[in-house]
Motif scaffolding. Structure first.
Motif, PDB file in Angstrom:
ATOM      1  N   VAL A   1       0.586   4.967  20.899  1.00  0.00           N
ATOM      2  CA  VAL A   1       1.284   4.876  19.619  1.00  0.00           C
ATOM      3  C   VAL A   1       1.778   6.258  19.212  1.00  0.00           C
ATOM      4  CG1 VAL A   1       1.144   4.236  17.192  1.00  0.00           C
ATOM      5  CG2 VAL A   1      -0.128   2.927  18.889  1.00  0.00           C
ATOM      6  N   VAL A   2       3.033   6.331  18.812  1.00  0.00           N
ATOM      7  CA  VAL A   2       3.602   7.530  18.201  1.00  0.00           C
ATOM      8  C   VAL A   2       3.907   7.184  16.751  1.00  0.00           C
ATOM      9  CG1 VAL A   2       5.468   9.209  18.210  1.00  0.00           C
ATOM     10  CG2 VAL A   2       4.591   8.307  20.374  1.00  0.00           C
ATOM     11  N   GLU A   3       3.293   7.882  15.836  1.00  0.00           N
ATOM     12  CA  GLU A   3       3.379   7.545  14.414  1.00  0.00           C
ATOM     13  C   GLU A   3       4.824   7.380  13.953  1.00  0.00           C
ATOM     14  OE1 GLU A   3       1.324  10.223  11.929  1.00  0.00           O
ATOM     15  OE2 GLU A   3      -0.527  10.133  13.065  1.00  0.00           O
ATOM     16  N   THR A   4       5.054   6.320  13.213  1.00  0.00           N
ATOM     17  CA  THR A   4       6.338   6.005  12.554  1.00  0.00           C
ATOM     18  C   THR A   4       7.490   5.856  13.543  1.00  0.00           C
ATOM     19  OG1 THR A   4       7.084   8.288  12.187  1.00  0.00           O
ATOM     20  CG2 THR A   4       5.571   7.334  10.550  1.00  0.00           C
TER      21      THR A   4
ATOM     22  N   PRO B   1       1.104   8.057   6.639  1.00  0.00           N
ATOM     23  CA  PRO B   1       1.012   6.689   6.100  1.00  0.00           C
ATOM     24  C   PRO B   1       0.630   5.658   7.144  1.00  0.00           C
ATOM     25  CG  PRO B   1       3.304   7.358   6.334  1.00  0.00           C
ATOM     26  CD  PRO B   1       2.480   8.575   6.641  1.00  0.00           C
ATOM     27  N   SER B   2       0.658   6.029   8.426  1.00  0.00           N
ATOM     28  CA  SER B   2       0.263   5.068   9.467  1.00  0.00           C
ATOM     29  C   SER B   2      -1.214   4.697   9.348  1.00  0.00           C
ATOM     30  CB  SER B   2       0.543   5.641  10.863  1.00  0.00           C
ATOM     31  OG  SER B   2      -0.317   6.734  11.141  1.00  0.00           O
ATOM     32  N   PHE B   3      -2.019   5.548   8.695  1.00  0.00           N
ATOM     33  CA  PHE B   3      -3.434   5.233   8.508  1.00  0.00           C
ATOM     34  C   PHE B   3      -3.629   3.977   7.661  1.00  0.00           C
ATOM     35  CE2 PHE B   3      -4.329  10.054   8.862  1.00  0.00           C
ATOM     36  CZ  PHE B   3      -4.317   9.967  10.248  1.00  0.00           C
ATOM     37  N   LEU B   4      -2.632   3.605   6.884  1.00  0.00           N
ATOM     38  CA  LEU B   4      -2.759   2.432   6.017  1.00  0.00           C
ATOM     39  C   LEU B   4      -2.918   1.148   6.825  1.00  0.00           C
ATOM     40  CD1 LEU B   4      -0.026   3.299   3.351  1.00  0.00           C
ATOM     41  CD2 LEU B   4      -2.503   3.404   3.050  1.00  0.00           C
ATOM     42  N   HIS B   5      -2.516   1.160   8.090  1.00  0.00           N
ATOM     43  CA  HIS B   5      -2.597  -0.053   8.907  1.00  0.00           C
ATOM     44  C   HIS B   5      -4.044  -0.515   9.102  1.00  0.00           C
ATOM     45  CE1 HIS B   5       1.582  -0.725  10.032  1.00  0.00           C
ATOM     46  NE2 HIS B   5       1.727   0.576  10.186  1.00  0.00           N
ATOM     47  N   PHE B   6      -4.995   0.417   9.213  1.00  0.00           N
ATOM     48  CA  PHE B   6      -6.378  -0.011   9.402  1.00  0.00           C
ATOM     49  C   PHE B   6      -7.167   0.045   8.095  1.00  0.00           C
ATOM     50  CE2 PHE B   6      -6.136   4.448  10.960  1.00  0.00           C
ATOM     51  CZ  PHE B   6      -6.908   5.067   9.998  1.00  0.00           C
TER      52      PHE B   6
ATOM     53  N   LEU C   1       0.829  -1.209   0.000  1.00  0.00           N
ATOM     54  CA  LEU C   1       0.000   0.000   0.000  1.00  0.00           C
ATOM     55  C   LEU C   1       0.867   1.264   0.000  1.00  0.00           C
ATOM     56  CD1 LEU C   1      -2.879  -0.940   2.480  1.00  0.00           C
ATOM     57  CD2 LEU C   1      -2.991  -0.740  -0.008  1.00  0.00           C
ATOM     58  N   ARG C   2       1.961   1.236   0.714  1.00  0.00           N
ATOM     59  CA  ARG C   2       2.875   2.390   0.709  1.00  0.00           C
ATOM     60  C   ARG C   2       3.396   2.644  -0.702  1.00  0.00           C
ATOM     61  NH1 ARG C   2       5.202   4.271   5.626  1.00  0.00           N
ATOM     62  NH2 ARG C   2       6.950   5.010   4.367  1.00  0.00           N
ATOM     63  N   HIS C   3       3.735   1.573  -1.391  1.00  0.00           N
ATOM     64  CA  HIS C   3       4.216   1.711  -2.762  1.00  0.00           C
ATOM     65  C   HIS C   3       3.098   2.216  -3.671  1.00  0.00           C
ATOM     66  CE1 HIS C   3       6.504   0.886  -6.399  1.00  0.00           C
ATOM     67  NE2 HIS C   3       5.462   0.212  -6.871  1.00  0.00           N
ATOM     68  N   HIS C   4       1.879   1.732  -3.442  1.00  0.00           N
ATOM     69  CA  HIS C   4       0.741   2.118  -4.279  1.00  0.00           C
ATOM     70  C   HIS C   4       0.459   3.610  -4.165  1.00  0.00           C
ATOM     71  CE1 HIS C   4      -3.040   1.710  -6.422  1.00  0.00           C
ATOM     72  NE2 HIS C   4      -3.678   2.293  -5.418  1.00  0.00           N
ATOM     73  N   TYR C   5       0.661   4.183  -2.975  1.00  0.00           N
ATOM     74  CA  TYR C   5       0.386   5.601  -2.758  1.00  0.00           C
ATOM     75  C   TYR C   5       1.653   6.455  -2.741  1.00  0.00           C
ATOM     76  CZ  TYR C   5      -4.480   4.530  -1.723  1.00  0.00           C
ATOM     77  OH  TYR C   5      -5.787   4.136  -1.821  1.00  0.00           O
ATOM     78  N   ASN C   6       2.768   5.872  -3.181  1.00  0.00           N
ATOM     79  CA  ASN C   6       4.037   6.602  -3.233  1.00  0.00           C
ATOM     80  C   ASN C   6       4.364   7.258  -1.891  1.00  0.00           C
ATOM     81  OD1 ASN C   6       4.274   5.974  -5.991  1.00  0.00           O
ATOM     82  ND2 ASN C   6       3.142   7.821  -6.595  1.00  0.00           N
ATOM     83  N   ALA C   7       4.109   6.538  -0.813  1.00  0.00           N
ATOM     84  CA  ALA C   7       4.328   7.085   0.530  1.00  0.00           C
ATOM     85  C   ALA C   7       5.816   7.257   0.800  1.00  0.00           C
ATOM     86  CB  ALA C   7       3.709   6.164   1.583  1.00  0.00           C
ATOM     87  N   THR C   8       6.194   8.405   1.327  1.00  0.00           N
ATOM     88  CA  THR C   8       7.569   8.697   1.711  1.00  0.00           C
ATOM     89  C   THR C   8       7.624   8.898   3.220  1.00  0.00           C
ATOM     90  OG1 THR C   8       7.296  11.092   1.465  1.00  0.00           O
ATOM     91  CG2 THR C   8       7.910   9.843  -0.513  1.00  0.00           C
ATOM     92  N   ASN C   9       8.789   9.291   3.722  1.00  0.00           N
ATOM     93  CA  ASN C   9       8.913   9.576   5.150  1.00  0.00           C
ATOM     94  C   ASN C   9       8.064  10.776   5.549  1.00  0.00           C
ATOM     95  OD1 ASN C   9      10.706   7.462   5.466  1.00  0.00           O
ATOM     96  ND2 ASN C   9      12.501   8.745   5.144  1.00  0.00           N
ATOM     97  N   HIS C  10       7.763  11.646   4.585  1.00  0.00           N
ATOM     98  CA  HIS C  10       6.930  12.811   4.875  1.00  0.00           C
ATOM     99  C   HIS C  10       5.450  12.452   4.878  1.00  0.00           C
ATOM    100  CE1 HIS C  10      10.307  15.573   4.706  1.00  0.00           C
ATOM    101  NE2 HIS C  10      10.688  15.001   3.584  1.00  0.00           N
TER     102      HIS C  10
ATOM    103  N   ARG D   1       2.026  17.864   9.890  1.00  0.00           N
ATOM    104  CA  ARG D   1       2.667  17.872   8.576  1.00  0.00           C
ATOM    105  C   ARG D   1       1.639  18.155   7.485  1.00  0.00           C
ATOM    106  NH1 ARG D   1       4.684  13.182  10.878  1.00  0.00           N
ATOM    107  NH2 ARG D   1       3.345  11.944   9.538  1.00  0.00           N
ATOM    108  N   LEU D   2       2.130  18.491   6.309  1.00  0.00           N
ATOM    109  CA  LEU D   2       1.255  18.847   5.207  1.00  0.00           C
ATOM    110  C   LEU D   2       0.620  17.615   4.571  1.00  0.00           C
ATOM    111  CD1 LEU D   2       0.132  21.047   3.379  1.00  0.00           C
ATOM    112  CD2 LEU D   2       2.171  20.829   1.949  1.00  0.00           C
TER     113      LEU D   2
END
Length: 597
Positions: free
Chosen positions: A510-513, A254-259, A202-211, A249-250
């Protein structure tokens, strides 16, 4: 000679400034690499006199450090950890500087979501409704009133989850989110953490980066007419990232992808709890000065204020529209803001109790007196172990009470303590502001399990838990380490002392990332002065993290990020199934003496 005096003056001035800087604060200890490099460079310089200087020695030390194994580095790692532990024990507590901010910075943008909603096809709207987000389709508000939001943030108590406005302490509950935003406040907890490999695709599908995930990317995907699973996932990400739960952040977290791995169960989640928890956490970070921008659903905070505070007088209670989201458009908000300015600013209205709340509730104390004076109370209806202290009956502060043509002289108004049903036998003088109830040891405590409604004194709660829920927690003994494991989706674990039955909560956040936060609280009246020393240790190989702190007292399970110490455990410390393994030790306060009082 003059040059020599000037040079000496400059050197002495630099030494004075350096000494002053050291006096201002304790220097943070060095890391393991620094201890190794100091030792290596000293030996290298002695054995290589032909070396070109410190630069060459440092380069050689860096190369040697990179080639060393973990076992070879262990000597320096242990030394750095020992120095760090000593530093933590002796360093003074850091008090953040008070924030001076006149302009609100936030990523909460209802206008962006409003524009996307206008372009949805009927099929896409049906898909939104099937996920449980249909209430968002009635969104009419396009802008935040930032001055109001900043005013509310300054009066938000994150420890009590309440707004201190209009002379009242108004608690916020999950049901309030449901009432205002129309999102369900029941069901399974939303867990937005776990191993990264589960969401790699899913991260790859949405081009998720560290930002994060680009908002513009999601907007482009939502512009397509399809209404399948990809649309649903993109819509939820966009709604969370722009209005419901934005971060500082703007981009969208990407942590939302978990659920969002299984879209078929999305409607079963408790979104009211999730949104409120995230809002409290973001406001807490803002208060601590850890971030300039404010995350969380500030739109909920704004609409909650409009819906809960009347500025027209007590007689203007109109029927509530549920959700409130649909009743506040730009015209209504502009008219409300105009009226607020005419009255002289925010917070000059009256707290309302509408049909969704317990409108007017006479307390047990008030019923003891034949008087029409009844205190109003606003409350959400939610089965959580976060307590609301009901407003006191609105007794007159004078001794003369006039009712019609009858004048009644009252010297005192004595009523039973509101904790009478939990075992307290004291009486309270209302006119003399007796503060007994603030320190009463019979204040009720609630069972921490989410499916249990039991509320009683802490002593009765201990008996209840050991008899009814003996298989839902862990029994431990004071002063003896206990190994525990929290599953990836577990938010807490109940610990009960074998000696006296006192209940403790091992809380996980939980603290994101980054990782999980863990802390221990004691289920006891907030007024109780008894505290316990505890120790938490998390290990991974030869690395370990440790927290030694004191428990805080809460009359039930706490949620969010209360202002207290916690241990931050990175995700890489988790087990293969995402479980968190810890070693816990709690010391008996009676054996520690006055240090725990």
């Amino acid at each position: 000679m003059i040059y020599g005096d000037a040079e000496e003056h400059i050197v002495s001035e630099l030494k004075r400034k350096k000494k002053k800087k050291k006096q201002l604060g304790t220097t943070r200890p060095a890391c393991s690499w620094v201890y190794f490099s100091r030792e290596f460079i000293k030996e290298y310089s002695a054995s290589h006199p032909e070396s070109s200087g410190l630069k060459a020695a440092t380069k050689a030390a860096s190369d040697a450090w990179k080639s060393m194994t973990i076992e070879e580095k262990a000597k320096y790692t242990r030394r750095a950890r020992e120095v760090w532990d000593d530093y933590l024990r002796t360093a003074p507590l850091h008090t953040p500087k008070p924030r001076k901010q006149t302009k609100l910075v936030t990523r909460c943008s209802p206008g962006r979501l409003f524009n996307v909603l206008q372009r949805l096809t009927p099929e896409q709207k049906d898909a939104v409704k099937s996920m449980g987000f249909g209430s968002l389709l009635s969104l009419r508000c396009r802008t935040l009133r930032r001055s109001l939001c900043l005013w509310l943030l300054e009066r938000f108590n994150t420890a009590q989850r309440s707004l201190e406005i209009c002379g009242k302490c108004i608690p916020l509950y999950h049901r309030d989110v449901e009432h205002v935003m129309g999102l369900t406040a029941s069901g399974k907890d939303v867990v937005n953490s776990g191993p990264d490999d589960l969401i790699a695709d899913l991260r790859h599908h949405y081009n998720a980066t560290n930002h994060g995930i680009s908002v513009r990317l999601l907007e482009d995907r939502l512009a397509a007419p399809e209404a399948g699973e990809d649309f649903k996932r993109s819509f939820v990400l966009y709604a969370l990232g722009t209005v419901l739960s934005p971060t500082a952040r703007l981009d969208v977290s990407p942590s939302f992808l978990h659920f969002l791995t299984n879209m078929d169960v999305l409607h079963q989640y408790n979104w009211g709890k999730f949104l409120l928890d995230r809002l409290v956490r973001e406001i807490s970070r803002f208060h601590q000065g850890r971030q300039q921008a404010v995350g969380g659903c500030l739109l909920f905070l704004q609409l909650f204020y409009y819906d809960s505070i009347s500025i027209e007088g007590a007689g203007s209670l109109s029927s509530a529209v549920i959700p409130c989201l649909s009743s506040w458009g730009e015209e209504e908000i502009s008219e409300r803001e105009k009226r607020e300015r005419e009255l002289g600013g925010y917070g000059l209205g009256e707290v309302l109790c509408k049909e969704r709340c317990i409108a007017v509730e006479a307390s047990e104390q008030g019923s003891q007196i034949e008087s029409p004076l009844v205190g109003k109370r606003r409350t959400g209806i939610q089965n959580v172990a976060i307590f609301e202290q009901a407003n006191e009956p609105n007794f007159l502060k004078t001794k003369n009470l006039v009712c019609g043509n009858i004048e009644l002289v009252v010297d005192s108004v004595k009523t039973p303590c509101r904790n009478k049903e939990y075992g307290c036998t004291e009486t309270v003088d209302r006119l003399r502001n007796n503060d007994h109830e603030e320190t009463c040891s019979y204040q009720p405590c609630a069972c921490p399990l989410t499916n249990c409604n039991f509320i009683d004194s802490s002593e009765q709660l201990s008996l209840h838990f050991s008899s009814k829920h003996w298989d839902s927690g862990r029994v431990f003994r004071y002063n003896i380490p206990l190994s525990v494991s929290l599953a990836m989706d577990a938010q807490f674990l109940v610990l009960q002392a074998e000696e006296d039955g006192i209940l403790f909560i091992l809380n996980k956040g939980v603290v994101e990332t980054v990782g999980n936060t863990v802390m221990i609280t004691c289920i006891a009246p907030s007024s109780s002065k008894e505290k316990f020393l505890y120790d938490l240790v998390s290990g991974r190989g030869i690395s370990s993290l440790r927290l030694k702190s004191m428990t805080e007292n809460f009359p039930g399970r706490v949620e969010g990020f209360p202002p207290m110490d916690f241990l931050l455990v990175p995700f890489r410390f988790l087990g293969p199934s995402g479980e968190l393994n810890l070693e816990v030790c709690i010391w008996n306060s009676t054996e520690l003496g006055e240090d725990c009082q």
